[in-house]
Every structure is written in C-alpha cells, then in structure tokens.
Motif scaffolding. Structure first.
Motif, PDB file in Angstrom:
ATOM      1  N   GLN A 127       7.944 -20.322  15.640  1.00 45.01           N
ATOM      2  CA  GLN A 127       9.317 -20.785  15.858  1.00 45.01           C
ATOM      3  C   GLN A 127      10.106 -19.859  16.789  1.00 45.01           C
ATOM      4  OE1 GLN A 127      11.264 -20.745  12.006  1.00 45.01           O
ATOM      5  NE2 GLN A 127      11.928 -18.635  12.278  1.00 45.01           N
ATOM      6  N   GLY A 128       9.460 -18.817  17.317  1.00 43.36           N
ATOM      7  CA  GLY A 128      10.136 -17.941  18.261  1.00 43.36           C
ATOM      8  C   GLY A 128      10.618 -16.631  17.700  1.00 43.36           C
ATOM      9  N   THR A 129      10.137 -16.246  16.534  1.00 45.18           N
ATOM     10  CA  THR A 129      10.444 -14.948  15.951  1.00 45.18           C
ATOM     11  C   THR A 129       9.388 -13.944  16.393  1.00 45.18           C
ATOM     12  OG1 THR A 129      11.375 -16.019  13.997  1.00 45.18           O
ATOM     13  CG2 THR A 129      10.776 -13.695  13.777  1.00 45.18           C
ATOM     14  N   ARG A 130       9.806 -12.709  16.665  1.00 47.19           N
ATOM     15  CA  ARG A 130       8.822 -11.647  16.888  1.00 47.19           C
ATOM     16  C   ARG A 130       8.337 -11.200  15.517  1.00 47.19           C
ATOM     17  NH1 ARG A 130       9.359  -5.533  19.524  1.00 47.19           N
ATOM     18  NH2 ARG A 130       7.120  -5.075  19.356  1.00 47.19           N
ATOM     19  N   ALA A 131       7.109 -11.565  15.184  1.00 42.36           N
ATOM     20  CA  ALA A 131       6.586 -11.344  13.838  1.00 42.36           C
ATOM     21  C   ALA A 131       5.446 -10.347  13.863  1.00 42.36           C
ATOM     22  CB  ALA A 131       6.105 -12.662  13.239  1.00 42.36           C
ATOM     23  N   ARG A 132       5.447  -9.490  12.851  1.00 40.89           N
ATOM     24  CA  ARG A 132       4.320  -8.568  12.668  1.00 40.89           C
ATOM     25  C   ARG A 132       3.961  -8.525  11.191  1.00 40.89           C
ATOM     26  NH1 ARG A 132       8.468  -5.476  13.611  1.00 40.89           N
ATOM     27  NH2 ARG A 132       7.962  -5.260  15.802  1.00 40.89           N
ATOM     28  N   VAL A 133       2.723  -8.183  10.920  1.00 41.98           N
ATOM     29  CA  VAL A 133       2.240  -7.984   9.562  1.00 41.98           C
ATOM     30  C   VAL A 133       1.880  -6.522   9.385  1.00 41.98           C
ATOM     31  CG1 VAL A 133       0.234  -8.377   8.057  1.00 41.98           C
ATOM     32  CG2 VAL A 133       1.479 -10.316   9.017  1.00 41.98           C
ATOM     33  N   LEU A 134       2.359  -5.954   8.301  1.00 42.39           N
ATOM     34  CA  LEU A 134       2.070  -4.571   7.950  1.00 42.39           C
ATOM     35  C   LEU A 134       1.334  -4.590   6.617  1.00 42.39           C
ATOM     36  CD1 LEU A 134       2.775  -1.570   8.827  1.00 42.39           C
ATOM     37  CD2 LEU A 134       4.680  -1.736   7.226  1.00 42.39           C
ATOM     38  N   ALA A 135       0.136  -4.029   6.572  1.00 45.07           N
ATOM     39  CA  ALA A 135      -0.677  -4.093   5.357  1.00 45.07           C
ATOM     40  C   ALA A 135      -1.365  -2.762   5.099  1.00 45.07           C
ATOM     41  CB  ALA A 135      -1.710  -5.204   5.467  1.00 45.07           C
ATOM     42  N   ARG A 136      -1.592  -2.480   3.829  1.00 42.60           N
ATOM     43  CA  ARG A 136      -2.282  -1.239   3.454  1.00 42.60           C
ATOM     44  C   ARG A 136      -3.788  -1.339   3.680  1.00 42.60           C
ATOM     45  NH1 ARG A 136       0.106   1.113  -2.160  1.00 42.60           N
ATOM     46  NH2 ARG A 136      -1.330   2.755  -1.527  1.00 42.60           N
ATOM     47  N   ALA A 137      -4.327  -2.534   3.622  1.00 36.40           N
ATOM     48  CA  ALA A 137      -5.769  -2.720   3.768  1.00 36.40           C
ATOM     49  C   ALA A 137      -6.222  -2.352   5.183  1.00 36.40           C
ATOM     50  CB  ALA A 137      -6.136  -4.164   3.468  1.00 36.40           C
ATOM     51  N   PRO A 138      -7.465  -1.892   5.310  1.00 31.91           N
ATOM     52  CA  PRO A 138      -7.958  -1.525   6.645  1.00 31.91           C
ATOM     53  C   PRO A 138      -8.306  -2.728   7.508  1.00 31.91           C
ATOM     54  CG  PRO A 138      -9.675  -1.199   4.997  1.00 31.91           C
ATOM     55  CD  PRO A 138      -8.430  -1.558   4.246  1.00 31.91           C
ATOM     56  N   HIS A 139      -8.420  -3.908   6.921  1.00 34.38           N
ATOM     57  CA  HIS A 139      -8.730  -5.106   7.693  1.00 34.38           C
ATOM     58  C   HIS A 139      -8.200  -6.323   6.938  1.00 34.38           C
ATOM     59  CE1 HIS A 139     -12.187  -4.545   4.956  1.00 34.38           C
ATOM     60  NE2 HIS A 139     -12.110  -5.865   4.828  1.00 34.38           N
ATOM     61  N   LEU A 140      -8.032  -7.413   7.638  1.00 31.46           N
ATOM     62  CA  LEU A 140      -7.641  -8.669   7.027  1.00 31.46           C
ATOM     63  C   LEU A 140      -8.873  -9.456   6.606  1.00 31.46           C
ATOM     64  CD1 LEU A 140      -4.811  -9.836   9.484  1.00 31.46           C
ATOM     65  CD2 LEU A 140      -4.543  -8.670   7.276  1.00 31.46           C
ATOM     66  N   ASN A 141      -8.754 -10.169   5.510  1.00 23.13           N
ATOM     67  CA  ASN A 141      -9.828 -11.030   5.040  1.00 23.13           C
ATOM     68  C   ASN A 141      -9.467 -12.487   5.310  1.00 23.13           C
ATOM     69  OD1 ASN A 141     -11.495  -8.950   3.895  1.00 23.13           O
ATOM     70  ND2 ASN A 141     -10.023  -8.809   2.209  1.00 23.13           N
ATOM     71  N   TRP A 142     -10.472 -13.254   5.739  1.00 19.78           N
ATOM     72  CA  TRP A 142     -10.269 -14.668   6.019  1.00 19.78           C
ATOM     73  C   TRP A 142     -11.315 -15.491   5.283  1.00 19.78           C
ATOM     74  CZ3 TRP A 142      -5.928 -15.894   8.569  1.00 19.78           C
ATOM     75  CH2 TRP A 142      -5.326 -14.904   9.372  1.00 19.78           C
ATOM     76  N   ASN A 143     -10.864 -16.562   4.648  1.00 16.72           N
ATOM     77  CA  ASN A 143     -11.806 -17.468   3.998  1.00 16.72           C
ATOM     78  C   ASN A 143     -12.585 -18.264   5.046  1.00 16.72           C
ATOM     79  OD1 ASN A 143      -9.214 -18.023   1.651  1.00 16.72           O
ATOM     80  ND2 ASN A 143     -11.072 -16.849   1.249  1.00 16.72           N
ATOM     81  N   ASP A 144     -13.823 -18.570   4.711  1.00 17.36           N
ATOM     82  CA  ASP A 144     -14.659 -19.359   5.608  1.00 17.36           C
ATOM     83  C   ASP A 144     -14.249 -20.830   5.584  1.00 17.36           C
ATOM     84  OD1 ASP A 144     -16.193 -17.125   6.266  1.00 17.36           O
ATOM     85  OD2 ASP A 144     -17.541 -17.449   4.560  1.00 17.36           O
ATOM     86  N   VAL A 145     -14.638 -21.541   6.620  1.00 16.60           N
ATOM     87  CA  VAL A 145     -14.495 -22.997   6.607  1.00 16.60           C
ATOM     88  C   VAL A 145     -15.260 -23.516   5.384  1.00 16.60           C
ATOM     89  CG1 VAL A 145     -15.020 -25.126   7.841  1.00 16.60           C
ATOM     90  CG2 VAL A 145     -14.304 -23.078   9.103  1.00 16.60           C
TER      91      VAL A 145
END
Length: 422
Positions: free
Chosen positions: A192-210
């Motif tokens: 929508q036009g916001t400058r967005a960032r994610v800050l997380a303690r984990a060393p990597h992001l996890n993504w579910n598989d298809v």
C-alpha cells in the motif's frame, strides 16, 4: 438460570453453541460474532489453514466452509487461500443457521452465585448459568516485548489492533516478529506504499512449503499422513488425536504447545514479501524510546554488535500468551480457584473443565492440555463435542459445579468446608 453460558462467539464459541443446542441444553451465547476476524485483521489477509481444515463444527457437519462458498458462487479448494473477509462472513452465516440467536453484548465480569455463575454484561444486566464455557479467543492475551512497553500507543501497537493499515500509508513502519502475522502484515504495508521492515530475533525466516496434493497414494498416506495441521505423523497426532496428546506428561505437553508449528510464513506470502520488505534478522531490541516524534530502536545482533534504527511506528506481531493472570473478566475468587500448568495457562481435564467446577475453557487457553490444534480453527471440532459432553456430565452430577448455597451470600464447595464469598 441457563444450563450453559457460552462467552465468546468466534469459531470455538459458535461451534460449542451448535453442539450444545443439538444436545438440548438451555443455553445463551454472548459476544460479537467473529469479532477478532471482523475487527482485528486487516483487509488483504488470508487464512493460513486449508479451507477443508477451517470448518466451524456442527454435529451433522452440515454448515461447512465449502458449502457457504458454493452458495456465494466462490470456491474453497485445497491449496487456494481463503480471504479473511470470506471466512468472517462464513462465521456469521454459520451463526445464523447452526446456533441460537447470539447476544452481542459483552461480559465484563464473571463471578460465583448460588447454583453456578453470574455474568455481568456491559449494560449492567446479569445472566446466571449453571456452567460456563469461556471461548474468548486470543485478544485478552496479546504479548508485547517489555522493551516496547514504555512507548505510547501513538508509536507502538500489537498486530491484532488493526483492522485497517491505511493510516500507515507513506510512513515508515517496523514490524517485530517472524511468523505469519508479521510477514503478512509487512507485505500488506509495503503493497500500500508504506516503507516496511521486519525485525526478528531468529537468524532466518521460515516458510511453509506449497501444500502437497490432498489426493495421495496409500504409500504416501502411510509414510506422511495429511492432517488439518499439515503432513507427517506428529502433525497428525496434534491435529486428529488431541485426547492422545493429553496423555503426555505435562512438561512435555507445554513444551510442544510452545514450540511445535513455530513461526513461519505461508508459501503464498513469500512471493509478495521478499521483493518489497526490508528484513533485519538476528536482532534483539535492548531499548526503545521516542525521539523527535519518531521511535528509536536500539538493537544487538547475534555477534553482540549494537545497531539502531529510527521508525515512525512499531507493530509487535509477537503473538499471544494465555495465562490465568490475564483472565481479567473473572472475579478474583473465581480466578484464584484456577490451577495452572507450567506455562501459566489454566489446567483442564479430559473434557475441558477447569479446576473450578462448572467452568470450561476452549481455544488457545487449552493448547498446553490438548496440543497445538487448539491454536487453530481446526481444533474447534474436537473441542465442541468433547466440551459439551463434559457440560452434560457436570449438569448430571447435580448442583452445577458441586456448589451449594452457603450462609452469608457465598457458596460452599460440596464435600468441603470451603466457603467462597461472592
């Protein structure tokens, strides 16, 4: 006096009410139907669970999500995410067809009364019931990191505070967390036009598989069965056999409830997220303060080196923690009678009854008792049938919760010398 008062009209409350009505109980349901889904999730979000694993529960299995979608000229297919708005509308449709009329007033306090419980509503009226099912969802249990609690609401909010993210258009927003709520919120903000960032303690992001195809060979089903919480025997146990899960030692149950199916983004969010959202991983917030109308976050990396950033607003997508101490609607003497498990949530028996006779819990509050499925809509089916059987058992035992009137306006726990004052 009602047999059962259901407090909450989300997926769990509506499912319990449907089963209770079919069982012939004299019941009352209070709460705004599907309030969390209607008022606390931004437009543009989708269900993470599969449509077939997102049904509310009625005894005949008649009022399913796919039936609603077909009536509306929509599809509910495996592997195709359902918009949150559609799911909320489905819940309202379910309420109209499968549940007695819902009283949309809110319960402000629940206390003992002779023969059961008295619920004080927001307009001052009181309802009495022999048993109560608390299906109050997740909103009372929002978790915000202590380092952010010094900030004012202008500069910090929880992800569940928002039904609309438009006010952040053109601004800079930092989302804390690495789970679905954080990643999807950040994606919507960026789109929508916001400058967005994610800050997380984990060393990597996890993504579910298809998701794997729902139609599977016998060998695939034996090797890695498909369940409402995903593939694999562990997920099958959590999803399809909550009663077996409850047989595990308490410490083991609490650990699994906290760690299983941990933070991860849905596969369909990844392609929206990665091109447009800044990510800072392995960062722990050490302090946060307001400076010049903005927020300054001081962080430290996994190697110990300090960093900082400035942002206009912080959204804590840091989940929920269902502890007895956060059950503010319970009168002190009711809350004081609750036994807790190691994570602070209410201890519940085989049919979801707490240590306060006649008081039942449903949903997130029971995850340590019955497993991770209680964090998802899918758990409503097991909960509704099991809990209503427990309510009927309690009602048959007499004196609704083993409480009898005591001199002086209190109630005496049957078989004891304990008198609880109202």
């Amino acid at each position: 006096m009602y047999d059962l008062l259901v407090v909450g009209a989300g997926p769990y409350g509506l499912s319990i009410a449907s089963h209770a009505a079919a069982a012939g109980l004299n019941l009352r349901v209070v709460g705004r139907p599907m309030a969390s889904w209607r008022d606390h999730m931004p437009r543009g979000m989708f269900l993470k669970s599969e449509p077939w694993a997102s049904n509310l529960s009625d005894p005949q299995g008649k009022w399913r999500l796919d039936v609603y979608c077909a009536e509306q000229g929509m599809t509910a297919r495996h592997g195709e995410p359902i918009p949150v708005e559609t799911f909320a509308s489905y819940g309202l449709w379910f309420a109209r067809h499968a549940v007695p009329p819902v009283d949309e007033r809110m319960v402000r306090a629940l206390r003992f009364c002779p023969g059961g419980f008295e619920a004080l509503l927001d307009d001052g009226e009181a309802l009495r019931a022999r048993t109560v099912a608390l299906a109050i969802g997740v909103l009372p249990f929002t978790e915000v990191p202590s380092t952010l609690k010094t900030l004012t609401p202008i500069h910090v909010s929880h992800s569940s505070d928002h039904s609309d993210l438009e006010r952040f258009r053109g601004r800079d927003v930092t989302v804390i967390g690495g789970g679905q709520a954080a990643l999807e919120t950040a994606a919507i903000l960026a789109e929508q036009g916001t400058r967005a960032r994610v800050l997380a303690r984990a060393p990597h992001l996890n993504w579910n598989d298809v998701p794997s195809p729902r139609e599977r060979s016998p060998w695939q089903s034996v090797r890695s069965p498909l369940s409402g919480l995903g593939c694999g025997w562990r997920n099958w146990l959590y999803s399809e056999r909550p009663a077996w899960f409850r047989l595990l030692p308490e410490a083991r149950r609490a650990h699994i409830a906290e760690t299983a199916l941990g933070p991860a983004g849905a596969w369909w969010v990844r392609e929206r997220f990665e091109p447009v959202v800044e990510v800072r991983l392995g960062q722990r917030i050490t302090s946060a303060y307001e400076s010049g109308g903005r927020v300054r976050l001081e962080t430290v990396g996994r190697s110990g080196e300090p960093t900082s950033l400035e942002t206009d607003h912080v959204i804590a997508a840091t989940g929920f923690r269902a502890t007895c101490g956060r059950l503010g609607l319970l009168a002190e003497n009711v809350r004081g009678g609750l036994e807790a498990v190691s994570d602070g949530s209410p201890a519940v028996g085989r049919d979801f009854e707490s240590s306060v006779p006649g008081l039942f819990f449903a949903g997130l509050t029971t995850a340590s008792g019955f497993g991770p499925a209680m964090r998802f809509v899918h758990g409503a089916t097991f909960t509704a049938g099991t809990l209503v059987r427990g309510v009927r058992r309690r009602l048959r035992s007499g004196d609704s919760g083993s409480r009898i009137p005591a001199p002086g306006g209190g109630v005496r726990l049957a078989g004891t010398g304990v008198v609880i004052r109202s």
